[in-house]
Design a protein around this motif. Structure first.
Motif, PDB file in Angstrom:
ATOM      1  N   THR A  45       0.835  -1.210   0.000  1.00  0.00           N
ATOM      2  CA  THR A  45       0.000   0.000   0.000  1.00  0.00           C
ATOM      3  C   THR A  45       0.864   1.252   0.000  1.00  0.00           C
ATOM      4  O   THR A  45       0.575   2.224  -0.714  1.00  0.00           O
ATOM      5  N   LYS A  46       1.949   1.229   0.799  1.00  0.00           N
ATOM      6  CA  LYS A  46       2.832   2.386   0.879  1.00  0.00           C
ATOM      7  C   LYS A  46       3.582   2.621  -0.428  1.00  0.00           C
ATOM      8  O   LYS A  46       3.772   3.762  -0.863  1.00  0.00           O
ATOM      9  N   LEU A  47       4.026   1.523  -1.076  1.00  0.00           N
ATOM     10  CA  LEU A  47       4.847   1.652  -2.278  1.00  0.00           C
ATOM     11  C   LEU A  47       4.033   1.868  -3.544  1.00  0.00           C
ATOM     12  O   LEU A  47       4.591   2.288  -4.575  1.00  0.00           O
ATOM     13  N   SER A  48       2.746   1.591  -3.505  1.00  0.00           N
ATOM     14  CA  SER A  48       1.924   1.659  -4.719  1.00  0.00           C
ATOM     15  C   SER A  48       1.863   3.066  -5.290  1.00  0.00           C
ATOM     16  O   SER A  48       1.558   3.249  -6.478  1.00  0.00           O
ATOM     17  N   GLN A  49       2.144   4.067  -4.475  1.00  0.00           N
ATOM     18  CA  GLN A  49       2.098   5.448  -4.946  1.00  0.00           C
ATOM     19  C   GLN A  49       3.381   5.863  -5.668  1.00  0.00           C
ATOM     20  O   GLN A  49       3.455   6.949  -6.231  1.00  0.00           O
ATOM     21  N   ILE A  50       4.397   4.997  -5.653  1.00  0.00           N
ATOM     22  CA  ILE A  50       5.676   5.318  -6.280  1.00  0.00           C
ATOM     23  C   ILE A  50       5.675   4.823  -7.720  1.00  0.00           C
ATOM     24  O   ILE A  50       5.265   3.683  -7.993  1.00  0.00           O
ATOM     25  N   PRO A  51       6.120   5.653  -8.685  1.00  0.00           N
ATOM     26  CA  PRO A  51       6.187   5.194 -10.085  1.00  0.00           C
ATOM     27  C   PRO A  51       7.117   3.973 -10.225  1.00  0.00           C
ATOM     28  O   PRO A  51       8.147   3.884  -9.564  1.00  0.00           O
ATOM     29  N   ASP A  52       6.723   3.056 -11.106  1.00  0.00           N
ATOM     30  CA  ASP A  52       7.511   1.857 -11.398  1.00  0.00           C
ATOM     31  C   ASP A  52       7.766   1.019 -10.141  1.00  0.00           C
ATOM     32  O   ASP A  52       8.809   0.359 -10.007  1.00  0.00           O
ATOM     33  N   ALA A  53       6.841   1.049  -9.222  1.00  0.00           N
ATOM     34  CA  ALA A  53       6.980   0.254  -8.004  1.00  0.00           C
ATOM     35  C   ALA A  53       6.825  -1.227  -8.330  1.00  0.00           C
ATOM     36  O   ALA A  53       6.175  -1.597  -9.308  1.00  0.00           O
ATOM     37  N   PRO A  54       7.431  -2.105  -7.528  1.00  0.00           N
ATOM     38  CA  PRO A  54       7.241  -3.551  -7.731  1.00  0.00           C
ATOM     39  C   PRO A  54       5.756  -3.911  -7.628  1.00  0.00           C
ATOM     40  O   PRO A  54       4.987  -3.263  -6.902  1.00  0.00           O
ATOM     41  N   LYS A  55       5.369  -4.968  -8.324  1.00  0.00           N
ATOM     42  CA  LYS A  55       3.979  -5.429  -8.288  1.00  0.00           C
ATOM     43  C   LYS A  55       3.854  -6.576  -7.285  1.00  0.00           C
ATOM     44  O   LYS A  55       4.544  -7.586  -7.400  1.00  0.00           O
ATOM     45  N   PHE A  56       2.966  -6.411  -6.310  1.00  0.00           N
ATOM     46  CA  PHE A  56       2.741  -7.428  -5.294  1.00  0.00           C
ATOM     47  C   PHE A  56       1.512  -8.257  -5.664  1.00  0.00           C
ATOM     48  O   PHE A  56       0.460  -7.698  -6.028  1.00  0.00           O
ATOM     49  N   ASN A  57       1.636  -9.556  -5.551  1.00  0.00           N
ATOM     50  CA  ASN A  57       0.515 -10.465  -5.795  1.00  0.00           C
ATOM     51  C   ASN A  57       0.335 -11.339  -4.546  1.00  0.00           C
ATOM     52  O   ASN A  57       1.259 -12.068  -4.156  1.00  0.00           O
ATOM     53  N   PHE A  58      -0.845 -11.263  -3.925  1.00  0.00           N
ATOM     54  CA  PHE A  58      -1.066 -11.952  -2.666  1.00  0.00           C
ATOM     55  C   PHE A  58      -2.030 -13.127  -2.825  1.00  0.00           C
ATOM     56  O   PHE A  58      -2.917 -13.112  -3.691  1.00  0.00           O
ATOM     57  N   ASP A  59      -1.822 -14.121  -1.971  1.00  0.00           N
ATOM     58  CA  ASP A  59      -2.734 -15.276  -1.888  1.00  0.00           C
ATOM     59  C   ASP A  59      -2.962 -15.914  -3.255  1.00  0.00           C
ATOM     60  O   ASP A  59      -4.096 -16.238  -3.630  1.00  0.00           O
ATOM     61  N   GLN A  60      -1.864 -16.133  -3.996  1.00  0.00           N
ATOM     62  CA  GLN A  60      -1.993 -16.678  -5.343  1.00  0.00           C
ATOM     63  C   GLN A  60      -2.341 -18.162  -5.339  1.00  0.00           C
ATOM     64  O   GLN A  60      -3.074 -18.643  -6.192  1.00  0.00           O
TER      65      GLN A  60
END
Length: 579
Positions: free
Chosen positions: A406-421
């Protein structure tokens, strides 16, 4: 040895003198020697009484072992001339010594100050001195059989004590050495090329308290010079000072040894630290014992990187670790407060995330154990990492990572998190995907267009993998979590091993280099010895460690040095210069 009384001499000079063992061997003229009264001992020695054990024992292996070991290691590193030079010099300066026995330096506390005493293996000190007359000058013999030799502005006294020559700055000190000085070298001697044992408890408590007082005064003076609000820094420094105070008061022995073993083709570095029995420091170490582990799969095979540690933790160590974690948090808060260019909202978010992470660490430590395993595979254009560790609550870890997203999502080109896959054998799988730009060709060749960090959370465990195909190794850890059938009595508290050749091949495949290529060629023969390992074990009231450096690593160092010399020569030749 006999017990001795204390006098309060300057503390810093006392501890500095522990390192001044060799100062008594400087030359002096024969005129200076004969100008002194050789029949009287130095005034400081009169009535000297020593502690039951030396504060410091330093041993140097027998000349036979030293020459063998130095010749071996210089040959392995491609510098055999260095071994030959050492052999020649040793032969010149050790005439009359028994080359099959070690040399020792004993440092007892006498009248509150350390007094170095040399112990040389020889059956005939008079013959030894005669042979060394060219280097030391003539020796005078006193009525009690003690010899006096010039040593800079002072005199050195030497006497035959059984099959040993005992050397000290006055005669009374010689009487402090037992008939068999090897009893004070137990565990050292020929076990190491160089061995040192420091007995902290033999330093009188009064002197150790003086050191604590001096450190406290220095702390107070430093705080007085601080500009502005220094409350947080003061609290942090006080906590560190208190930890140092406990160490100075409660530490018992510290041992350090370096050994070269041509038969096993290794060089080892051993250390051992113990606390005085019955102290709070000893209580910290008392609870450390190997425990069954969920990550012993990392101990199988021959990976490039391996780390494993699993042990119980004493309540006292948990308490101390919690205090250290609080100190870390206070230090970070102080550093953030000093950064005026960072907004208050950003500071608050950093403190929130770090506080949450440290809270997880504190809760995990409070469980009274640690259990972790990491494995790494490497080679040409290949790097795979996988591992796992015990945690207080895997769901809390997942919640923390989600908050980070949530904190990093506002940063451009931030890593993509995928949960509970997905789930695998009771472990919930998540991933973090990082796009690798096209300009980073080497990274793309190694990791692909996207670097993927896979995370797995279980009720009391966290797993991870990184690198193409690394999920296989992580799943192997998960599958073997309940399969530990190892011998705990023979298992160390922790162990790590790094193999050099696969890591160098990885580096060379990413960016070719002549120096790296030369090292790889040197390691190609006998690649089974291209490792550095570290093993930590429990001892009574303390802990020991062993670092082992394989022959292949020594060869690699030698090859790197030769390649650097060759590169310098080529550069000089191209420039028309001269050495």
């Amino acid at each position: 040895m006999q017990r001795f009384g204390l006098s309060r001499r300057p503390l810093m000079a006392t501890f500095a003198a522990l390192c001044a063992v060799g100062i008594s061997f400087a030359p002096i003229s024969s005129q200076q020697l004969r100008a002194q009264d050789q029949t009287q001992p130095a005034p400081a020695a009169q009535g000297a009484v020593a502690s039951t054990d030396p504060v410091l024992v330093l041993t140097i292996a027998s000349l036979n072992k030293l020459m063998q070991d130095v010749n071996y290691i210089s040959g392995v590193m491609g510098q055999p001339q260095a071994g030959g030079m050492f052999t020649m010099m040793a032969g010149s300066f050790t005439q009359g010594l028994d080359t099959s026995r070690p040399i020792g330096v004993l440092v007892p506390m006498v009248d509150g100050s350390p007094e170095p005493i040399g112990v040389l293996p020889t059956d005939d000190v008079e013959l030894m001195l005669k042979r060394l007359e060219g280097q030391t000058g003539p020796a005078d013999k006193l009525d009690d059989g003690t010899f006096v030799v010039a040593a800079g502005p002072a005199l050195v006294y030497i006497r035959q004590v059984g099959p040993w020559a005992v050397i000290a700055r006055n005669r009374e000190l010689i009487d402090l050495v037992p008939a068999d000085p090897t009893s004070l070298m137990t565990g050292l001697g020929d076990n190491y090329d160089i061995g040192v044992r420091l007995s902290i408890q033999e330093v009188p408590l009064g002197l150790r308290e003086m050191l604590v007082d001096q450190l406290s005064q220095g702390f107070e003076q430093a705080m007085a010079r601080q500009n502005g609000d220094a409350d947080q820094m003061a609290e942090l420094s006080k906590a560190q000072l208190e930890q140092l105070n406990v160490l100075i008061r409660e530490a018992d022995k510290l041992m350090f040894g370096i050994n070269i073993n041509p038969n096993k083709r290794v060089m080892t570095i051993d250390t051992e630290f113990t606390a005085a029995a019955g102290t709070s420091l000893a209580e910290m170490y008392a609870g450390q014992l190997p425990i069954p582990s969920k990550f012993t799969a990392v101990l199988k095979g021959d990976p490039a990187i391996r780390y494993h540690a699993a042990a119980s933790v004493s309540p006292k160590l948990v308490e101390s670790s919690s205090a250290s974690i609080d100190m870390v948090m206070a230090s970070v808060q102080k550093a953030l407060d000093d950064q005026e260019q960072i907004g208050e909202d950003v500071k608050a978010e950093i403190e929130e995330m770090l506080g949450g992470l440290l809270d997880l660490v504190t809760k995990t430590m409070a469980e009274g154990k640690y259990d972790v395993g990491v494995i790494g595979l490497a080679g040409d254009n290949m790097l795979k990492l996988a591992g796992g560790m015990f945690v207080h609550d895997g769901d809390e870890v997942a919640a923390w990572v989600k908050k980070l997203d949530t904190k990093l999502s506002q940063i451009p080109d931030a890593p993509k998190f995928n949960f509970d896959q997905s789930t695998y054998n009771g472990v919930t799988m998540h991933s973090v995907v990082i796009d690798i730009p096209a300009r980073a060709e080497e990274s793309r060749r190694l990791l692909g267009e996207k670097a993927v960090l896979t995370l797995g959370t279980a009720p009391q465990a966290v797993y991870f993998s990184f690198g193409q195909g690394s999920e296989v190794a992580m799943k192997a850890l998960i599958d073997s979590a309940d399969a530990d059938a190892g011998d705990l009595a023979a298992r160390p508290l922790g162990q790590m091993r790094v193999k050099l050749l696969p890591l160098l091949r990885l580096a060379q495949s990413m960016k070719p280099n002549d120096a790296v290529a030369a090292v790889i060629d040197a390691l190609a023969v006998g690649a089974d010895s291209d490792y550095v390992s570290l093993v930590a074990n429990v001892v009574e009231n303390g802990q020991s460690s062993n670092i082992e450096i394989g022959e292949g690593v020594l060869k690699a160092i030698g090859a790197a040095v030769r390649e650097a010399q060759n590169a310098q020569m080529r550069q000089m030749q191209r420039g028309g210069g001269q050495f």
